[in-house]
Design a protein around this motif. Structure first.
Motif, mmCIF file in Angstrom:
data_model
loop_
_atom_site.group_PDB
_atom_site.id
_atom_site.type_symbol
_atom_site.label_atom_id
_atom_site.label_comp_id
_atom_site.label_asym_id
_atom_site.label_seq_id
_atom_site.Cartn_x
_atom_site.Cartn_y
_atom_site.Cartn_z
ATOM 1 N N ILE A 274 0.847 -1.187 0.000
ATOM 2 C CA ILE A 274 0.000 0.000 0.000
ATOM 3 C C ILE A 274 0.883 1.238 0.000
ATOM 4 C CG2 ILE A 274 -1.589 1.357 1.429
ATOM 5 C CD1 ILE A 274 -2.766 -1.339 2.329
ATOM 6 N N ASP A 275 0.530 2.209 -0.823
ATOM 7 C CA ASP A 275 1.264 3.466 -0.891
ATOM 8 C C ASP A 275 0.435 4.608 -0.320
ATOM 9 O OD1 ASP A 275 3.381 2.197 -2.150
ATOM 10 O OD2 ASP A 275 2.643 2.658 -4.160
ATOM 11 N N ASP A 276 1.138 5.652 0.078
ATOM 12 C CA ASP A 276 0.484 6.880 0.500
ATOM 13 C C ASP A 276 -0.026 7.607 -0.749
ATOM 14 O OD1 ASP A 276 -0.410 8.976 2.072
ATOM 15 O OD2 ASP A 276 1.427 9.098 3.252
ATOM 16 N N VAL A 277 -0.711 8.708 -0.559
ATOM 17 C CA VAL A 277 -1.328 9.401 -1.679
ATOM 18 C C VAL A 277 -0.310 9.956 -2.671
ATOM 19 C CG1 VAL A 277 -3.416 9.973 -0.384
ATOM 20 C CG2 VAL A 277 -1.472 11.538 -0.333
ATOM 21 N N ASP A 278 0.936 10.161 -2.226
ATOM 22 C CA ASP A 278 1.964 10.663 -3.131
ATOM 23 C C ASP A 278 2.762 9.548 -3.794
ATOM 24 O OD1 ASP A 278 3.456 9.703 -1.041
ATOM 25 O OD2 ASP A 278 4.510 11.572 -0.615
ATOM 26 N N GLY A 279 2.333 8.296 -3.576
ATOM 27 C CA GLY A 279 3.021 7.167 -4.190
ATOM 28 C C GLY A 279 4.175 6.625 -3.372
ATOM 29 N N SER A 280 4.492 7.249 -2.241
ATOM 30 C CA SER A 280 5.567 6.758 -1.380
ATOM 31 C C SER A 280 4.997 5.755 -0.371
ATOM 32 C CB SER A 280 6.243 7.909 -0.640
ATOM 33 O OG SER A 280 5.378 8.456 0.339
ATOM 34 N N ARG A 281 5.901 5.095 0.354
ATOM 35 C CA ARG A 281 5.469 4.104 1.341
ATOM 36 C C ARG A 281 6.258 4.334 2.633
ATOM 37 N NH1 ARG A 281 5.386 -1.867 -0.889
ATOM 38 N NH2 ARG A 281 3.888 -0.836 -2.266
ATOM 39 N N PRO A 282 5.859 5.318 3.437
ATOM 40 C CA PRO A 282 6.617 5.653 4.644
ATOM 41 C C PRO A 282 6.616 4.533 5.682
ATOM 42 C CG PRO A 282 4.544 6.868 4.557
ATOM 43 C CD PRO A 282 4.691 6.199 3.240
ATOM 44 N N ASP A 283 7.777 4.303 6.269
ATOM 45 C CA ASP A 283 7.938 3.311 7.329
ATOM 46 C C ASP A 283 8.369 4.066 8.581
ATOM 47 O OD1 ASP A 283 8.258 1.050 8.815
ATOM 48 O OD2 ASP A 283 9.682 0.073 7.460
ATOM 49 N N GLY A 284 7.403 4.743 9.187
ATOM 50 C CA GLY A 284 7.673 5.715 10.226
ATOM 51 C C GLY A 284 8.409 5.206 11.440
ATOM 52 N N TRP A 285 7.943 4.105 12.006
ATOM 53 C CA TRP A 285 8.530 3.666 13.264
ATOM 54 C C TRP A 285 9.913 3.059 13.075
ATOM 55 C CZ3 TRP A 285 7.094 5.687 17.551
ATOM 56 C CH2 TRP A 285 5.796 6.204 17.642
ATOM 57 N N GLU A 290 15.689 3.881 13.846
ATOM 58 C CA GLU A 290 16.998 3.747 13.208
ATOM 59 C C GLU A 290 17.652 5.073 12.840
ATOM 60 O OE1 GLU A 290 16.568 1.109 9.892
ATOM 61 O OE2 GLU A 290 15.805 -0.549 11.120
ATOM 62 N N VAL A 291 16.871 6.136 12.729
ATOM 63 C CA VAL A 291 17.429 7.426 12.333
ATOM 64 C C VAL A 291 17.276 8.454 13.458
ATOM 65 C CG1 VAL A 291 17.339 9.314 10.667
ATOM 66 C CG2 VAL A 291 16.970 6.967 9.904
ATOM 67 N N GLU A 292 16.030 8.812 13.777
ATOM 68 C CA GLU A 292 15.807 9.885 14.746
ATOM 69 C C GLU A 292 16.385 9.565 16.110
ATOM 70 O OE1 GLU A 292 12.177 12.673 16.508
ATOM 71 O OE2 GLU A 292 11.708 10.956 15.227
ATOM 72 N N GLN A 293 16.076 8.374 16.640
ATOM 73 C CA GLN A 293 16.543 8.032 17.987
ATOM 74 C C GLN A 293 18.042 7.770 18.047
ATOM 75 O OE1 GLN A 293 13.975 4.797 19.235
ATOM 76 N NE2 GLN A 293 12.417 6.227 19.970
ATOM 77 N N GLN A 294 18.653 7.569 16.890
ATOM 78 C CA GLN A 294 20.103 7.365 16.845
ATOM 79 C C GLN A 294 20.863 8.675 16.650
ATOM 80 O OE1 GLN A 294 21.302 4.369 17.638
ATOM 81 N NE2 GLN A 294 19.150 3.750 17.811
ATOM 82 N N GLY A 295 20.113 9.773 16.593
ATOM 83 C CA GLY A 295 20.749 11.070 16.453
ATOM 84 C C GLY A 295 21.308 11.351 15.077
ATOM 85 N N LYS A 296 20.840 10.637 14.077
ATOM 86 C CA LYS A 296 21.319 10.835 12.715
ATOM 87 C C LYS A 296 20.580 11.994 12.051
ATOM 88 C CE LYS A 296 22.343 5.903 12.057
ATOM 89 N NZ LYS A 296 22.057 4.691 11.238
ATOM 90 N N PRO A 297 21.191 12.612 11.036
ATOM 91 C CA PRO A 297 20.502 13.682 10.315
ATOM 92 C C PRO A 297 19.229 13.169 9.648
ATOM 93 C CG PRO A 297 22.847 13.633 9.786
ATOM 94 C CD PRO A 297 22.556 12.375 10.530
ATOM 95 N N ALA A 298 18.257 14.030 9.542
ATOM 96 C CA ALA A 298 16.987 13.645 8.917
ATOM 97 C C ALA A 298 17.210 13.279 7.459
ATOM 98 C CB ALA A 298 15.981 14.773 9.033
ATOM 99 N N ASP A 299 16.806 12.074 7.102
ATOM 100 C CA ASP A 299 16.936 11.599 5.721
ATOM 101 C C ASP A 299 16.025 10.396 5.532
ATOM 102 O OD1 ASP A 299 17.568 10.795 3.181
ATOM 103 O OD2 ASP A 299 19.695 10.406 3.589
ATOM 104 N N PRO A 300 14.921 10.548 4.794
ATOM 105 C CA PRO A 300 13.970 9.448 4.645
ATOM 106 C C PRO A 300 14.353 8.425 3.585
ATOM 107 C CG PRO A 300 13.169 11.354 3.458
ATOM 108 C CD PRO A 300 14.454 11.782 4.124
ATOM 109 N N THR A 301 15.518 8.582 2.993
ATOM 110 C CA THR A 301 15.948 7.652 1.952
ATOM 111 C C THR A 301 15.934 6.210 2.481
ATOM 112 O OG1 THR A 301 17.372 9.343 0.964
ATOM 113 C CG2 THR A 301 17.768 7.054 0.328
ATOM 114 N N GLY A 302 15.215 5.349 1.788
ATOM 115 C CA GLY A 302 15.112 3.968 2.224
ATOM 116 C C GLY A 302 14.013 3.719 3.232
ATOM 117 N N TYR A 303 13.316 4.777 3.618
ATOM 118 C CA TYR A 303 12.249 4.647 4.608
ATOM 119 C C TYR A 303 10.885 5.107 4.086
ATOM 120 C CZ TYR A 303 16.050 3.902 7.916
ATOM 121 O OH TYR A 303 17.146 3.400 8.570
ATOM 122 N N ARG A 304 10.833 5.547 2.809
ATOM 123 C CA ARG A 304 9.536 5.913 2.236
ATOM 124 C C ARG A 304 9.580 5.767 0.715
ATOM 125 N NH1 ARG A 304 7.232 10.864 4.157
ATOM 126 N NH2 ARG A 304 5.608 10.316 2.708
#
Length: 304
Positions: A274-285, A290-304
């Motif tokens: 299933i995709d979101d309305v923009d055709g992406s598939r966000p994997d938020g949690w 893996e990114v936000e809680q690890q203190g990494k810079p914001a980058d959704p590559t590979g997560y949507r």
């Protein structure tokens, strides 16, 4: 999109946000949806927002579905009893129960320890997040177990793994109220198993609800403008995405395999493609862990 034709659904607390979108997508897939909540017409809940249960039904009808708005305070046992009696009289069963009751955001008081947080506000959140869900289950589950294949969805905020630890900066009552969905699902799964029913807890990712968009001062059309203030908002998802994943779960003939678990929109989107309305598939949690809680810079590559 008619996988749920003939099914009867109730979305409790379906006034706005994830619950509203779930109601719309269940109806779009063919279910007849009862939409309940406290904000109806001239009556507003303590949330104080403009969305109404009638507005949700209008969206259902625009999507080609059918539903009805019923003003119910799910903390009032007699109102919930009357709702159950009405559904029983009109349909004799309930196939899908989505419990999205909340409305406690005005009581959050982020960052206050329990002894500094107003006791009345803490108790109100507990009532909204636990008592209202228990009352709803008490009166509505008898309709769900009337036939095999029923589904119960307890909405929460955060996966079971995420809520296994206390969230820094939150408040104790909010944490307890939201984490309660996990044992609710476990218990309801056990109690309905012999009736062939499925009970799960479910969490959206970082949802672009009406309130969240207002918080950042953006709209759905220009939501990316909020990234200047909160870069990790790049992983956010629409309510429609959330609704699509729950509708797919409801239509899954093998959904019993998930009973007692906590599911999230990203996991279900991957499973059901299933995709979101923009055709992406966000994997938020997964992104949050893996990114936000690890203190990494914001980058959704590979997560949507």
């Amino acid at each position: 999109m008619n996988e749920l034709t003939g099914k009867i659904a109730l979305v409790a607390g379906g006034t706005r946000g994830a619950s509203r979108a779930i109601a719309v997508e269940l109806a779009r897939a063919g279910a007849f949806v009862y939409v309940t909540g406290r904000t109806s017409g001239e009556h507003r809940s303590e949330v104080g927002r403009p969305e109404t249960i009638e507005g949700t039904v209008e969206l259902i009808e625009k999507a080609g579905g059918k539903g009805v708005a019923v003003r119910v305070d799910h903390l009032d046992p007699e109102q919930v009893r009357a709702l159950a009696e009405r559904i029983d009289a009109e349909h004799g069963r309930l196939d899908i129960l989505v419990d999205g009751i909340w409305g406690g955001d005005t009581h959050l008081g982020w960052g206050n320890p329990v002894w500094e947080h107003p006791l009345e506000a803490s108790l109100r959140m507990i009532r909204l997040g636990i008592d209202a869900h228990l009352i709803t289950s008490h009166f509505l589950l008898p309709l769900v177990v009337k036939q095999r294949g029923g589904l119960v969805v307890e909405l929460t905020d955060g996966t079971a793994e995420h809520n296994a630890k206390y969230r820094e900066g939150t408040t104790l009552a909010f944490y307890v109220a939201k984490a309660a969905a996990h044992p609710f699902a476990i218990g309801e799964a056990a109690e309905t198993a012999k009736y062939g029913c499925t009970a799960v807890a479910f969490t959206p990712g970082w949802i672009r609800s009406e309130a969240m968009l207002d918080e950042f001062g953006v709209t759905e059309e220009n939501w990316r403008d909020a990234l200047a203030e909160q870069p990790h908002f790049c992983i956010s998802e629409t309510p429609t995405f959330v609704g699509r994943t729950v509708a797919a779960l409801a239509a899954d003939p093998n959904k019993e395999r998930f009973s007692g678990q906590t599911l999230d929109s990203g996991r279900l989107a991957k499973l059901y493609e299933i995709d979101d309305v923009d055709g992406s598939r966000p994997d938020g949690w997964r992104y949050i862990a893996e990114v936000e809680q690890q203190g990494k810079p914001a980058d959704p590559t590979g997560y949507r």
